[in-house]
Design a protein around this motif. Sequence first.
Motif, PDB file in Angstrom:
ATOM      1  N   GLU A 213      62.418 127.764  88.033  1.00 35.53           N
ATOM      2  CA  GLU A 213      63.303 128.806  88.538  1.00 35.53           C
ATOM      3  C   GLU A 213      62.552 130.122  88.692  1.00 35.53           C
ATOM      4  O   GLU A 213      62.729 130.848  89.687  1.00 35.53           O
ATOM      5  N   LYS A 214      61.709 130.453  87.718  1.00 35.12           N
ATOM      6  CA  LYS A 214      60.992 131.727  87.728  1.00 35.12           C
ATOM      7  C   LYS A 214      59.709 131.676  88.560  1.00 35.12           C
ATOM      8  O   LYS A 214      59.264 132.699  89.096  1.00 35.12           O
ATOM      9  N   HIS A 215      59.103 130.496  88.656  1.00 34.37           N
ATOM     10  CA  HIS A 215      57.812 130.367  89.347  1.00 34.37           C
ATOM     11  C   HIS A 215      57.838 129.181  90.314  1.00 34.37           C
ATOM     12  O   HIS A 215      57.061 128.226  90.171  1.00 34.37           O
ATOM     13  N   PRO A 216      58.707 129.213  91.309  1.00 36.01           N
ATOM     14  CA  PRO A 216      58.864 128.054  92.206  1.00 36.01           C
ATOM     15  C   PRO A 216      57.641 127.772  93.072  1.00 36.01           C
ATOM     16  O   PRO A 216      57.499 126.665  93.585  1.00 36.01           O
ATOM     17  N   ASN A 217      56.747 128.744  93.213  1.00 37.12           N
ATOM     18  CA  ASN A 217      55.601 128.566  94.107  1.00 37.12           C
ATOM     19  C   ASN A 217      54.317 128.156  93.386  1.00 37.12           C
ATOM     20  O   ASN A 217      53.276 128.008  94.037  1.00 37.12           O
ATOM     21  N   LYS A 218      54.369 127.991  92.084  1.00 30.93           N
ATOM     22  CA  LYS A 218      53.154 127.615  91.353  1.00 30.93           C
ATOM     23  C   LYS A 218      52.813 126.142  91.514  1.00 30.93           C
ATOM     24  O   LYS A 218      51.700 125.715  91.210  1.00 30.93           O
ATOM     25  N   PHE A 219      53.777 125.360  91.981  1.00 30.73           N
ATOM     26  CA  PHE A 219      53.527 123.973  92.372  1.00 30.73           C
ATOM     27  C   PHE A 219      54.039 123.816  93.801  1.00 30.73           C
ATOM     28  O   PHE A 219      55.203 124.114  94.083  1.00 30.73           O
ATOM     29  N   ASP A 220      53.185 123.347  94.697  1.00 30.62           N
ATOM     30  CA  ASP A 220      53.526 123.256  96.119  1.00 30.62           C
ATOM     31  C   ASP A 220      54.139 121.880  96.418  1.00 30.62           C
ATOM     32  O   ASP A 220      53.450 120.952  96.837  1.00 30.62           O
ATOM     33  N   PHE A 221      55.457 121.785  96.233  1.00 27.30           N
ATOM     34  CA  PHE A 221      56.146 120.521  96.457  1.00 27.30           C
ATOM     35  C   PHE A 221      56.293 120.190  97.939  1.00 27.30           C
ATOM     36  O   PHE A 221      56.778 119.110  98.278  1.00 27.30           O
ATOM     37  N   SER A 222      55.880 121.101  98.815  1.00 27.64           N
ATOM     38  CA  SER A 222      55.897 120.797 100.246  1.00 27.64           C
ATOM     39  C   SER A 222      54.603 120.129 100.710  1.00 27.64           C
ATOM     40  O   SER A 222      54.491 119.734 101.873  1.00 27.64           O
ATOM     41  N   LYS A 223      53.650 119.982  99.820  1.00 31.09           N
ATOM     42  CA  LYS A 223      52.363 119.397 100.175  1.00 31.09           C
ATOM     43  C   LYS A 223      52.536 117.947 100.624  1.00 31.09           C
ATOM     44  O   LYS A 223      53.362 117.216 100.091  1.00 31.09           O
ATOM     45  N   GLU A 224      51.738 117.565 101.630  1.00 27.22           N
ATOM     46  CA  GLU A 224      51.832 116.217 102.181  1.00 27.22           C
ATOM     47  C   GLU A 224      51.086 115.223 101.287  1.00 27.22           C
ATOM     48  O   GLU A 224      49.874 115.077 101.372  1.00 27.22           O
ATOM     49  N   ILE A 225      51.832 114.576 100.434  1.00 29.88           N
ATOM     50  CA  ILE A 225      51.304 113.518  99.565  1.00 29.88           C
ATOM     51  C   ILE A 225      52.240 112.333  99.693  1.00 29.88           C
ATOM     52  O   ILE A 225      53.466 112.489  99.602  1.00 29.88           O
ATOM     53  N   HIS A 226      51.701 111.161  99.920  1.00 27.50           N
ATOM     54  CA  HIS A 226      52.532 109.988 100.200  1.00 27.50           C
ATOM     55  C   HIS A 226      53.567 109.751  99.111  1.00 27.50           C
ATOM     56  O   HIS A 226      54.772 109.607  99.398  1.00 27.50           O
ATOM     57  N   GLU A 227      53.138 109.710  97.859  1.00 26.71           N
ATOM     58  CA  GLU A 227      54.075 109.425  96.770  1.00 26.71           C
ATOM     59  C   GLU A 227      55.127 110.522  96.631  1.00 26.71           C
ATOM     60  O   GLU A 227      56.290 110.232  96.331  1.00 26.71           O
ATOM     61  N   LEU A 228      54.749 111.768  96.859  1.00 30.89           N
ATOM     62  CA  LEU A 228      55.705 112.869  96.797  1.00 30.89           C
ATOM     63  C   LEU A 228      56.721 112.764  97.932  1.00 30.89           C
ATOM     64  O   LEU A 228      57.922 112.981  97.732  1.00 30.89           O
ATOM     65  N   ASN A 229      56.252 112.408  99.116  1.00 37.19           N
ATOM     66  CA  ASN A 229      57.167 112.206 100.238  1.00 37.19           C
ATOM     67  C   ASN A 229      58.130 111.053  99.969  1.00 37.19           C
ATOM     68  O   ASN A 229      59.312 111.111 100.348  1.00 37.19           O
ATOM     69  N   GLU A 230      57.639 110.008  99.327  1.00 38.79           N
ATOM     70  CA  GLU A 230      58.500 108.873  98.991  1.00 38.79           C
ATOM     71  C   GLU A 230      59.608 109.297  98.025  1.00 38.79           C
ATOM     72  O   GLU A 230      60.759 108.851  98.136  1.00 38.79           O
ATOM     73  N   ILE A 231      59.257 110.146  97.079  1.00 37.10           N
ATOM     74  CA  ILE A 231      60.262 110.652  96.135  1.00 37.10           C
ATOM     75  C   ILE A 231      61.325 111.456  96.876  1.00 37.10           C
ATOM     76  O   ILE A 231      62.526 111.313  96.622  1.00 37.10           O
ATOM     77  N   LYS A 232      60.893 112.300  97.810  1.00 39.55           N
ATOM     78  CA  LYS A 232      61.851 113.089  98.590  1.00 39.55           C
ATOM     79  C   LYS A 232      62.783 112.190  99.392  1.00 39.55           C
ATOM     80  O   LYS A 232      64.006 112.417  99.446  1.00 39.55           O
TER      81      LYS A 232
END
Length: 240
Positions: A213-232
Amino acid sequence: MSHKIIVESFNDQAIYKHILDNFCQSTMNPEISTEIEPITNDLDWIELNGLNESKLSLKLKELQSDLLRAKKTPKIGIIIDLDDSTISDRIDYLNVICSKVFEINIDIKKTNEFNKYILPEYNLEFELGYCFSGLNGKGELEHILINIADTTISYHADCLKTCWVNCLNEKGITFREKDLRKLWIDFYKRYDCLTSSQKNNAGKYTQWQNFLEKHPNKFDFSKEIHELNEIKIFLTKFSS
């Protein structure tokens, strides 16, 4: 009955909920938009507090009573780490457990697909699907997190491996890579990301819900990673 998502821990829940709330667009509104429309369906998160067959079986058995109260076909999703297993091994692992609990043949073959099943004793339907976290076909959620962290500021966390671990090795002390990954993330959040005032109450601000909540940009969840996209993709399916 609300849709259910089973995850390994409370920390995982906070991270996946952050992804769901901020990076998953509702499939109920498919028009192209740069805005993320929150998924507002009823959704319950269930934490296992560690992955093993007995814990997962117990949670699934508890869900059966909820099925009796369902007014529409509920979705049950399971998100776990790949660890050292292959995707097919993980699917087989979950199929065996779910088949035993529901006393029907669970035959899911792919991730991110929800299969419909019926509990014959009550003639009740539910949908079941799996998703896995890791990186390059193995590993765990921490692999993704390290890959999407802002490494331009990760001075304290990086020194764990370049200095601290080397110091331990010189003394003949070994440290598991799994534990090092978790410690890297802890150091990164606490020492590289928190403000000076937040560090005075680091226990509060390093909790994942508060941190994201305080630091939403410290991890870039918009990054193109296959496994991350699968989770989305998987999480988005809980909107339909």
